[in-house]
Write a protein that holds these residues in place. Structure first.
Motif, PDB file in Angstrom:
ATOM      1  N   CYS A 138       2.921  -2.994  -5.245  1.00  0.00           N
ATOM      2  CA  CYS A 138       4.264  -3.539  -5.427  1.00  0.00           C
ATOM      3  C   CYS A 138       5.067  -4.295  -4.192  1.00  0.00           C
ATOM      4  CB  CYS A 138       5.341  -2.180  -5.727  1.00  0.00           C
ATOM      5  SG  CYS A 138       6.446  -2.645  -7.049  1.00  0.00           S
ATOM      6  N   VAL A 147      11.202  -0.626  -8.296  1.00  0.00           N
ATOM      7  CA  VAL A 147      10.053  -0.301  -7.252  1.00  0.00           C
ATOM      8  C   VAL A 147       9.992   1.259  -6.985  1.00  0.00           C
ATOM      9  CG1 VAL A 147       9.599  -0.603  -4.843  1.00  0.00           C
ATOM     10  CG2 VAL A 147      10.669  -2.380  -5.924  1.00  0.00           C
ATOM     11  N   LEU A 151       6.761   3.281  -7.480  1.00  0.00           N
ATOM     12  CA  LEU A 151       5.923   4.180  -6.398  1.00  0.00           C
ATOM     13  C   LEU A 151       5.932   5.577  -6.700  1.00  0.00           C
ATOM     14  CD1 LEU A 151       7.976   2.538  -3.179  1.00  0.00           C
ATOM     15  CD2 LEU A 151       5.703   2.021  -4.310  1.00  0.00           C
ATOM     16  N   CYS A 152       6.962   6.458  -7.319  1.00  0.00           N
ATOM     17  CA  CYS A 152       6.994   7.540  -7.561  1.00  0.00           C
ATOM     18  C   CYS A 152       6.193   7.934  -8.935  1.00  0.00           C
ATOM     19  CB  CYS A 152       8.518   8.047  -8.113  1.00  0.00           C
ATOM     20  SG  CYS A 152       8.761   9.741  -8.694  1.00  0.00           S
ATOM     21  N   HIS A 155       2.393   7.607  -7.675  1.00  0.00           N
ATOM     22  CA  HIS A 155       2.114   9.008  -6.722  1.00  0.00           C
ATOM     23  C   HIS A 155       1.916  10.157  -7.483  1.00  0.00           C
ATOM     24  CE1 HIS A 155       2.073  11.544  -3.302  1.00  0.00           C
ATOM     25  NE2 HIS A 155       3.114  12.381  -3.912  1.00  0.00           N
ATOM     26  N   VAL A 161      -1.414   3.834  -3.987  1.00  0.00           N
ATOM     27  CA  VAL A 161       0.003   3.142  -4.525  1.00  0.00           C
ATOM     28  C   VAL A 161       0.194   2.408  -2.928  1.00  0.00           C
ATOM     29  CG1 VAL A 161       2.332   3.217  -4.407  1.00  0.00           C
ATOM     30  CG2 VAL A 161       1.098   4.786  -5.629  1.00  0.00           C
ATOM     31  N   LEU A 163       2.499  -0.571  -0.992  1.00  0.00           N
ATOM     32  CA  LEU A 163       4.028  -1.415  -0.949  1.00  0.00           C
ATOM     33  C   LEU A 163       3.834  -2.210   0.184  1.00  0.00           C
ATOM     34  CD1 LEU A 163       6.758  -1.737  -1.683  1.00  0.00           C
ATOM     35  CD2 LEU A 163       7.369  -0.169  -0.064  1.00  0.00           C
ATOM     36  N   TRP A 176      10.756   7.194  -0.627  1.00  0.00           N
ATOM     37  CA  TRP A 176       9.997   6.349  -1.042  1.00  0.00           C
ATOM     38  C   TRP A 176       8.803   6.462  -0.019  1.00  0.00           C
ATOM     39  CZ3 TRP A 176      11.495   0.353  -2.087  1.00  0.00           C
ATOM     40  CH2 TRP A 176      12.603   0.423  -3.030  1.00  0.00           C
ATOM     41  N   TRP A 179       5.818   8.661  -1.371  1.00  0.00           N
ATOM     42  CA  TRP A 179       4.938   8.067  -2.446  1.00  0.00           C
ATOM     43  C   TRP A 179       3.873   6.861  -2.035  1.00  0.00           C
ATOM     44  CZ3 TRP A 179      10.489   7.038  -4.912  1.00  0.00           C
ATOM     45  CH2 TRP A 179      11.133   8.459  -5.191  1.00  0.00           C
ATOM     46  N   ILE A 180       3.950   6.541  -0.752  1.00  0.00           N
ATOM     47  CA  ILE A 180       3.188   5.240  -0.531  1.00  0.00           C
ATOM     48  C   ILE A 180       1.852   5.536   0.287  1.00  0.00           C
ATOM     49  CG2 ILE A 180       3.238   3.190   0.832  1.00  0.00           C
ATOM     50  CD1 ILE A 180       6.362   3.437   0.786  1.00  0.00           C
ATOM     51  N   LEU A 183       1.325   1.112   3.322  1.00  0.00           N
ATOM     52  CA  LEU A 183       2.608   0.537   3.741  1.00  0.00           C
ATOM     53  C   LEU A 183       2.005  -0.678   4.406  1.00  0.00           C
ATOM     54  CD1 LEU A 183       5.658   0.232   3.591  1.00  0.00           C
ATOM     55  CD2 LEU A 183       5.647   1.192   5.594  1.00  0.00           C
TER      56      LEU A 183
END
Length: 306
Positions: A138, A147, A151-152, A155, A161, A163, A176, A179-180, A183
């Motif tokens: 995302c 978004v 993410l949620c 996860h 996931v 981002l 957030w 959930w990542i 990154l």
């Protein structure tokens, strides 16, 4: 086709003007060339992942206009599953106005159009697509509530996931981060998100560590010609990159993200996937345009798959 990489994000038609330099405020500048090129961070990352060996599905929205039809056709030609790509009635497709100067630097204005119609409820109705994925990607060119849902939900489903917080204009909501899994910001995005300067490897490491303390499992901070910095529980690791003569940097970050995801999907470890992404991004900046610059798998010397 069961996609192992699902990209939830934006599709834009890039209207690209080349000029000797970027115009100053209030200035009319004579340009050198113009091209219409498929783009958008989501679509670029989907194309990169597909060209570099992943099975990809695209979740997004286009308008009921000529650009929307072209964007869909372009993705389908790459073998990308577009069954979750919606056409929004009475809405324009996303457009990006891009000026590129002779030093390969760019200035971009994005008009979201149909990208703004990719609501959380639309994605919720496509939950089977998310469930079937291995990796979800995302960015921030779609509504923030969407978004957050991706993410949620990703996860909760136990997916990997990713981002790419671009384009970042403000701090991410604190919830957030947990959930990542990965990154992936650039220098300016990392500085904005962390509130710390990013102008050296040391400061990049401090910013990445701050983002991990916020809750992100792992951070890959892309540093342009200085390579990338990977930070996880074991500390920071710098990945230098080879020098190339840049022509256009427009989709370099998107190429890295898509290639990194494709590497993971193909079974590479993190270091191999990062180097794979770097090679793809380095090749992309030697070419003009967004999607036209993204390399194919046969153009890279790929590591052995474990």
């Amino acid at each position: 086709m069961q996609a192992n990489v699902v990209v939830i994000g934006s599709l834009n038609m890039d209207l690209v003007a080349r000029a000797p330099r970027l115009p100053r405020e209030g200035e009319t500048l004579s340009g050198e060339s113009f091209a219409t090129v498929p783009g958008g961070k989501g679509a670029n990352q989907a194309v990169a992942a597909a060209r570099l060996g992943a099975r990809v599905a695209m979740v997004g929205c286009v308008g009921d206009d000529a650009y929307g039809a072209q964007l869909r056709t372009g993705l389908e030609a790459e073998g990308i599953d577009c069954s979750a790509l919606a056409e929004v009635a009475d809405c324009s497709s996303g457009v990006a106005l891009i000026v590129v100067d002779d030093n390969s630097q760019n200035a971009i204005v994005v008009i979201p159009g149909a990208n703004g119609e990719l609501s959380a409820s639309r994605v919720e109705a496509l939950d089977a697509v998310l469930q079937g994925a291995q990796i979800l990607i995302c960015q921030l060119e779609i509504p923030s509530l969407t978004v957050a849902h991706v993410l949620c939900r990703g996860h909760a489903l136990g997916k990997t996931v990713i981002l790419n917080p671009a384009p970042a204009s403000e701090a991410l909501p604190p919830a957030w981060y947990a959930w990542i899994d990965y990154l992936i910001p650039n220098e300016s995005e990392a500085a904005l998100l962390s509130g710390l300067p990013v102008d050296s490897l040391e400061s990049a490491g401090a910013a990445a560590a701050h983002l991990r303390r916020a809750g992100a499992a792992k951070v890959i901070l892309t540093l342009g010609e200085r390579g990338a910095l990977f930070v996880d529980d074991d500390g920071a690791r710098h990945f230098p990159t080879r020098a190339v003569r840049a022509v256009d940097t427009t989709a370099a970050g998107d190429t890295f993200v898509g290639a990194f995801a494709a590497g993971l999907a193909r079974g590479f470890d993190e270091a191999e996937a990062i180097r794979f992404g770097q090679r793809a991004a380095a090749l992309s900046v030697t070419r003009a345009g967004a999607q036209p610059s993204i390399p194919h798998l046969h153009e890279l010397d790929t590591p052995e798959q474990p």
